[in-house]
Design an enzyme around this catalytic site. Structure first.
Site, mmCIF file in Angstrom:
data_model
loop_
_atom_site.group_PDB
_atom_site.id
_atom_site.type_symbol
_atom_site.label_atom_id
_atom_site.label_comp_id
_atom_site.label_asym_id
_atom_site.label_seq_id
_atom_site.Cartn_x
_atom_site.Cartn_y
_atom_site.Cartn_z
ATOM 1 N N LYS A 43 -9.591 -3.885 -3.321
ATOM 2 C CA LYS A 43 -8.195 -4.218 -3.021
ATOM 3 C C LYS A 43 -7.988 -5.729 -2.897
ATOM 4 O O LYS A 43 -6.991 -6.272 -3.378
ATOM 5 C CB LYS A 43 -7.739 -3.502 -1.748
ATOM 6 C CG LYS A 43 -7.478 -2.018 -1.970
ATOM 7 C CD LYS A 43 -6.618 -1.421 -0.886
ATOM 8 C CE LYS A 43 -6.216 0.007 -1.239
ATOM 9 N NZ LYS A 43 -5.309 0.610 -0.255
ATOM 10 N N ASP B 287 -1.409 -0.519 6.087
ATOM 11 C CA ASP B 287 -1.588 0.011 7.440
ATOM 12 C C ASP B 287 -2.973 0.573 7.703
ATOM 13 O O ASP B 287 -3.232 1.053 8.804
ATOM 14 C CB ASP B 287 -0.551 1.111 7.717
ATOM 15 C CG ASP B 287 -0.840 2.385 6.917
ATOM 16 O OD1 ASP B 287 -1.468 2.278 5.850
ATOM 17 O OD2 ASP B 287 -0.450 3.470 7.376
ATOM 18 N N ASP C 3 -6.960 -1.555 3.863
ATOM 19 C CA ASP C 3 -6.055 -2.651 3.525
ATOM 20 C C ASP C 3 -6.458 -3.966 4.180
ATOM 21 O O ASP C 3 -5.941 -5.025 3.803
ATOM 22 C CB ASP C 3 -4.623 -2.314 3.973
ATOM 23 C CG ASP C 3 -4.111 -1.025 3.360
ATOM 24 O OD1 ASP C 3 -4.398 -0.797 2.175
ATOM 25 O OD2 ASP C 3 -3.453 -0.253 4.071
ATOM 26 N N ASP D 20 0.868 -1.170 0.000
ATOM 27 C CA ASP D 20 0.000 0.000 0.000
ATOM 28 C C ASP D 20 0.911 1.228 0.000
ATOM 29 O O ASP D 20 1.961 1.225 0.652
ATOM 30 C CB ASP D 20 -0.881 -0.006 1.252
ATOM 31 C CG ASP D 20 -1.653 1.288 1.407
ATOM 32 O OD1 ASP D 20 -2.421 1.622 0.505
ATOM 33 O OD2 ASP D 20 -1.455 1.972 2.438
ATOM 34 N N LYS D 21 0.529 2.261 -0.747
ATOM 35 C CA LYS D 21 1.398 3.442 -0.840
ATOM 36 C C LYS D 21 1.383 4.283 0.420
ATOM 37 O O LYS D 21 2.408 4.514 1.058
ATOM 38 C CB LYS D 21 0.990 4.324 -2.035
ATOM 39 C CG LYS D 21 1.878 5.560 -2.197
ATOM 40 C CD LYS D 21 1.388 6.480 -3.291
ATOM 41 C CE LYS D 21 0.187 7.299 -2.830
ATOM 42 N NZ LYS D 21 0.531 8.327 -1.812
ATOM 43 N N THR D 22 0.185 4.737 0.789
ATOM 44 C CA THR D 22 0.063 5.729 1.853
ATOM 45 C C THR D 22 0.379 5.134 3.214
ATOM 46 O O THR D 22 -0.258 4.181 3.650
ATOM 47 C CB THR D 22 -1.356 6.318 1.867
ATOM 48 O OG1 THR D 22 -1.662 6.808 0.567
ATOM 49 C CG2 THR D 22 -1.460 7.435 2.881
ATOM 50 N N THR E 105 -2.968 1.728 -4.378
ATOM 51 C CA THR E 105 -3.322 2.943 -3.658
ATOM 52 C C THR E 105 -4.686 3.447 -4.097
ATOM 53 O O THR E 105 -5.147 3.156 -5.209
ATOM 54 C CB THR E 105 -2.259 4.048 -3.901
ATOM 55 O OG1 THR E 105 -2.647 5.233 -3.226
ATOM 56 C CG2 THR E 105 -2.114 4.338 -5.389
ATOM 57 N N GLY E 106 -5.311 4.187 -3.223
ATOM 58 C CA GLY E 106 -6.552 4.867 -3.569
ATOM 59 C C GLY E 106 -6.294 6.212 -4.216
ATOM 60 O O GLY E 106 -7.224 6.879 -4.667
#
Length: 687
Positions: free
Chosen positions: A542, A561, A565, A368-370, A514-515
């Site tokens: 996801k 996180d 997710d 996940d990016k964020t 990512t969103g």
């Protein structure tokens, strides 16, 4: 359901979910209590066993009833301490899947029956196995206690999801033509109700904005790192936060129909389905069961055909009793327990044993990016000024934004503080939603805002801003004239590049999900050298992206996180949660990283590979004992005058247990620091 859980429940079906977490903790406590009770009973049972006394060469004290202490206590141990294994054996028979429980159940049952036969003088005195029965039950209980303790989960994903919702909601009611606000529980709300959400408050249910506009923090549900502006007519979901303004929303979904409840269901379903994987020790035990059974049948036939029925009974029973080595019961739990302890000291929490075994085979890591590859908060990444130094422009913007609570305002103030700038005091502060802020700084009117601020002022953007792909651009006006612009973006963690490079060295594909919008995702992926990107992915999609990778034949580890997710973490072959993330993400994962350093994923891979190597070594040692001792106990070397006495079998059992324990202890020396794991990968790639 694990084999040990079968042992505690027999053949009953068990759902993995809120109750499952508590039950696993209860099982660990039950095995602990049972182990200590049986350990106490085992002391007199073993010490007063005639065969054990003969093996060690001491005399049993003579007193009334001494010869019946071992049979009586041994019976108690068989019925009480052996119950989990016997019920598990019945379950394995019914499911036609022989494994560890059937192997243990067979050994203790044969030992129990033959020992009573020896005590009553019905069979040969060599078949007195009370000591072996007691030791077998105690050691197997120890192994399963260790196993259940490693499986016990102390948090509930479903409770964590529910905790995102506020305890109370403010419902607007009609009171004779006038409005009154009533505080109610979110569960009391119904579709069509009008609800007030205060600035900084959480949305209690899914709804549509009927009045007001606010920057919504949706990061915990959608993964979007930036606050998203929501206004009249737009839908918002439960668990999101109105960061700067109050709202009135009309309820559109409650209870099981909310988006949060949908995520909750996905988590439960994915966790339940992932719990059915068969374990390595079960397969080994299944093979050994058939090996022992075949050996016993052949032994009985061979000695009977040779005309020695007494030896047929003695040898067959001996084979069945020693076919379940103590080392096999400890081979996996010991490795897992020590690996889990070592991991915890290295900042890695292993919640799921299957995750530890699977991580070594991972072919794709989905980040996940964020909050994982990035810090999850906006940071000033560039400053462009027209007629003053960049630091001077940043100081003016920070002064104007000092009284704002908006995340972008806090990022600007933090950037000025990091540079040690002198930020003047501002007066006459005002904020205009979706436009920006205005304040007087040193006698000048300073405005900071987005594109709408430029439109209102009739100014064109600076040419430099065209190169700030994927960044939020805020413009600074001084007395109505464009003085410069600031770029803000979710800052990439400095360790992320090392993590991606190290994973590539291992031949593992790195994927980002990512969103965020595609330009933002593409900028991060380009900076880090990521292989594949899934951008603009909604929470409910996801898990589908994880399935898409799995359908390509890839074993997938998901690192995330946020609440969004959680379904993907549970659906992945290995779910890895950043410890600084939400409780629900942590509860849905099999592995938790205490730090936010993505390089820790390399530590998990290293631990998985080393632990699996130790598991295989221990299993081969335990099985090797069987491959050697069972044929000797059956009498295959009898024509050569070699027949293995029970005393030798007992020593081999003890030796195999000691070797397994010492081999597992070597895991304590493993260096799991993130930087050390990256260096280890680099050395391996060079070699």
């Amino acid at each position: 359901m694990t084999t040990t859980e079968h042992a505690m429940h027999g053949h009953e079906h068990e759902h993995v979910g809120h109750a499952g977490h508590a039950e696993r903790g209860d099982h660990a406590a039950q095995f602990r209590t049972l182990f200590w009770v049986m350990a106490v009973l085992a002391v007199p049972t073993v010490a007063l066993s005639p065969m054990f006394a003969m093996i060690l060469g001491y005399d049993i004290p003579e007193f009334a009833g001494a010869r019946w202490i071992s049979p009586v206590l041994g019976t108690v141990m068989y019925v009480w301490g052996g119950r989990p294994f016997l019920s598990g054996a019945i379950s394995e028979i019914r499911s036609r899947a022989p494994g560890m429980m059937l192997l243990i159940g067979l050994a203790i049952t044969v030992a129990f029956l033959s020992s009573w036969g020896a005590s009553l003088g019905v069979v040969h005195h060599q078949l007195d196995f009370w000591w072996e029965l007691a030791l077998l039950i105690v050691i197997m209980l120890l192994g399963h206690w260790i196993e259940m303790r490693s499986l016990a989960q102390t948090t509930s994903a479903l409770d964590s999801l529910a905790a995102l919702l506020p305890d109370e909601a403010e419902r607007v009611e009609d009171d004779g033509g006038a409005e009154r606000v009533v505080t109610v529980a979110p569960s009391d709300l119904r579709v069509g109700d009008l609800v007030i959400v205060r600035p900084g408050g959480s949305v209690p249910v899914d709804g549509r904005i009927s009045d007001g506009a606010a920057d919504m923090d949706e990061s915990m549900v959608t993964g979007e790192s930036r606050p998203v502006r929501r206004g009249v007519g737009e839908d918002i979901v439960a668990g999101t936060v109105a960061t700067d303004s109050g709202l009135r929303i009309r309820v559109t979904a409650v209870g099981e129909d909310t988006a949060l409840a949908g995520i909750q269901r996905l988590v439960g379903e994915a966790m339940n389905s992932s719990s059915r994987a068969q374990r390595l020790a079960d397969r080994a035990a299944g093979w050994l069961f058939w090996f022992a059974l075949a050996s016993a049948v052949l032994t009985a036939l061979a000695w009977t055909l040779l005309g020695e029925p007494d030896q047929a009974v003695v040898r067959t029973i001996t084979v069945l009793v020693i076919a379940c080595p103590h080392a096999l019961g400890l081979a996996i739990p010991l490795v897992v327990s020590i690996a889990t302890e070592r991991a915890a000291r290295g900042g890695v929490l292993i919640k799921d044993r299957l995750a530890l075994e699977t991580m070594r085979t991972v072919a794709a890591v989905l980040f996940d990016k964020t909050g994982t590859l990035t810090k999850g908060e906006p940071t000033v990444t560039a400053v462009a000024a027209t007629d003053r130094p960049e630091n001077g422009l940043l100081a003016l913007a920070a002064a104007a934004e000092a009284d704002s609570e908006h995340p972008l305002a806090r990022a600007i103030v933090a950037a000025a503080q990091r540079r040690g700038l002198d930020v003047a005091a501002a007066t006459d502060f005002s904020s205009s939603p979706a436009v920006g802020v205005t304040a007087l700084v040193g006698g000048h009117r300073v405005q900071v805002g987005g594109p709408r601020l430029l439109d209102q002022a009739g100014r064109a953007a600076l040419p430099e801003t065209a190169r700030w792909d994927g960044a939020i651009v805020l413009h600074v006006l001084v007395d109505g004239e464009l003085a410069g612009a600031l770029a803000l973006a979710d800052e990439v963690r400095p360790e992320s590049r090392q993590a991606v490079d190290a994973l590539h060295d291992l031949g593992i594909e790195v994927v980002m999900i990512t969103g965020d919008a595609a330009p933002v995702a593409a900028a991060v992926a380009s900076e880090l050298g990521i292989d594949r990107v899934f951008a603009g992915v909604r929470p409910e999609d996801k898990a589908a992206k994880v399935a898409e990778l799995q359908h390509e034949g890839l074993t997938v580890a998901m690192v995330g996180d946020g609440v969004n997710d959680a379904p993907a973490l549970a659906a992945a072959d290995v779910g890895i949660a950043i410890g600084a993330g939400t409780d629900v993400a942590i509860a849905s994962a099999g592995v938790i990283l205490a730090s936010s350093d993505p390089r820790s994923v390399l530590s998990v891979i290293e631990l998985s590979r080393q632990a699996y190597r130790k598991m295989k070594q221990n299993l081969w040692w335990a099985a090797g004992y069987n491959l050697i001792s069972v044929p000797l106990a059956a009498g295959v070397a009898a024509p050569l005058g070699v027949v293995m006495p029970m005393s030798v079998g007992a020593m081999l059992m003890s030796a195999s247990t000691v070797v397994v324990a010492l081999n597992a202890q070597s895991l304590r020396r493993l260096d799991l620091r993130p930087a050390a794991s990256v260096r280890s990968v680099a050395r391996a790639s060079r070699d």
